[in-house]
Scaffold this motif. Structure first.
Motif, short mmCIF file in Angstrom:
data_model
loop_
_atom_site.label_atom_id
_atom_site.label_comp_id
_atom_site.label_asym_id
_atom_site.label_seq_id
_atom_site.Cartn_x
_atom_site.Cartn_y
_atom_site.Cartn_z
N UNK A 136 0.84 -1.20 0.00
CA UNK A 136 0.00 0.00 0.00
C UNK A 136 0.87 1.25 0.00
N UNK A 137 0.45 2.20 -0.82
CA UNK A 137 1.15 3.47 -0.90
C UNK A 137 2.28 3.51 -1.92
N UNK A 138 2.65 2.35 -2.46
CA UNK A 138 3.70 2.30 -3.47
C UNK A 138 3.19 2.93 -4.76
N UNK A 139 4.07 3.60 -5.47
CA UNK A 139 3.71 4.25 -6.74
C UNK A 139 4.41 3.53 -7.89
N UNK A 140 3.88 3.70 -9.09
CA UNK A 140 4.44 3.07 -10.29
C UNK A 140 5.93 3.35 -10.39
N UNK A 141 6.70 2.31 -10.66
CA UNK A 141 8.14 2.44 -10.83
C UNK A 141 8.95 2.45 -9.55
N UNK A 142 8.28 2.51 -8.41
CA UNK A 142 8.96 2.57 -7.11
C UNK A 142 9.38 1.17 -6.67
N UNK A 143 10.55 1.08 -6.07
CA UNK A 143 10.99 -0.17 -5.45
C UNK A 143 10.80 -0.05 -3.95
N UNK A 144 10.41 -1.15 -3.35
CA UNK A 144 10.11 -1.14 -1.92
C UNK A 144 10.44 -2.51 -1.34
N UNK A 145 10.96 -2.54 -0.12
CA UNK A 145 11.16 -3.80 0.59
C UNK A 145 10.00 -3.99 1.56
N UNK A 146 9.39 -5.16 1.48
CA UNK A 146 8.26 -5.50 2.36
C UNK A 146 8.71 -6.64 3.26
N UNK A 147 8.65 -6.42 4.57
CA UNK A 147 9.03 -7.44 5.55
C UNK A 147 7.82 -7.80 6.40
N UNK A 148 7.71 -9.07 6.75
CA UNK A 148 6.60 -9.55 7.57
C UNK A 148 6.95 -10.93 8.10
N UNK A 149 6.17 -11.41 9.03
CA UNK A 149 6.32 -12.78 9.53
C UNK A 149 5.22 -13.63 8.91
#
Length: 83
Positions: free
Chosen positions: A53-66
């Motif tokens: 959520x909140x990521x925009x086109x072309x953006x890279x993001x690291x998502x961490x979870x258990x």
């Protein structure tokens, strides 16, 4: 049609690439390219979708979870996921 500046939220469709690890190690089925998802539709693990959520086109993001303890893939259950 939404613009590239529109942040990803429930109900919007996105095409994503990802590569993941569980407890720091690659695993079978850990990657996808050009995967079409509708955020909030339940096609991915809820925690993973929340992290997008909140990521925009072309953006890279690291998502961490258990991963949940009762996750269907017992090899991943309870481990730390990072995508």
């Amino acid at each position: 049609m939404k613009s590239k500046e529109t942040p990803l939220k429930n109900g919007l469709v996105a095409i994503v690439d990802y590569e993941g690890k569980a407890d720091g190690k690659y695993f079978k089925g850990n990657a996808a390219k050009d995967l079409t998802i509708e955020l909030g539709a339940g096609g991915l693990l809820k925690e993973f979708e929340e992290g997008l959520k909140g990521t925009r086109a072309g953006e890279e993001k690291t998502v961490s979870f258990a991963y949940p303890q009762d996750y269907f893939n017992k090899d991943l259950a309870g481990k730390k996921g990072e995508f």
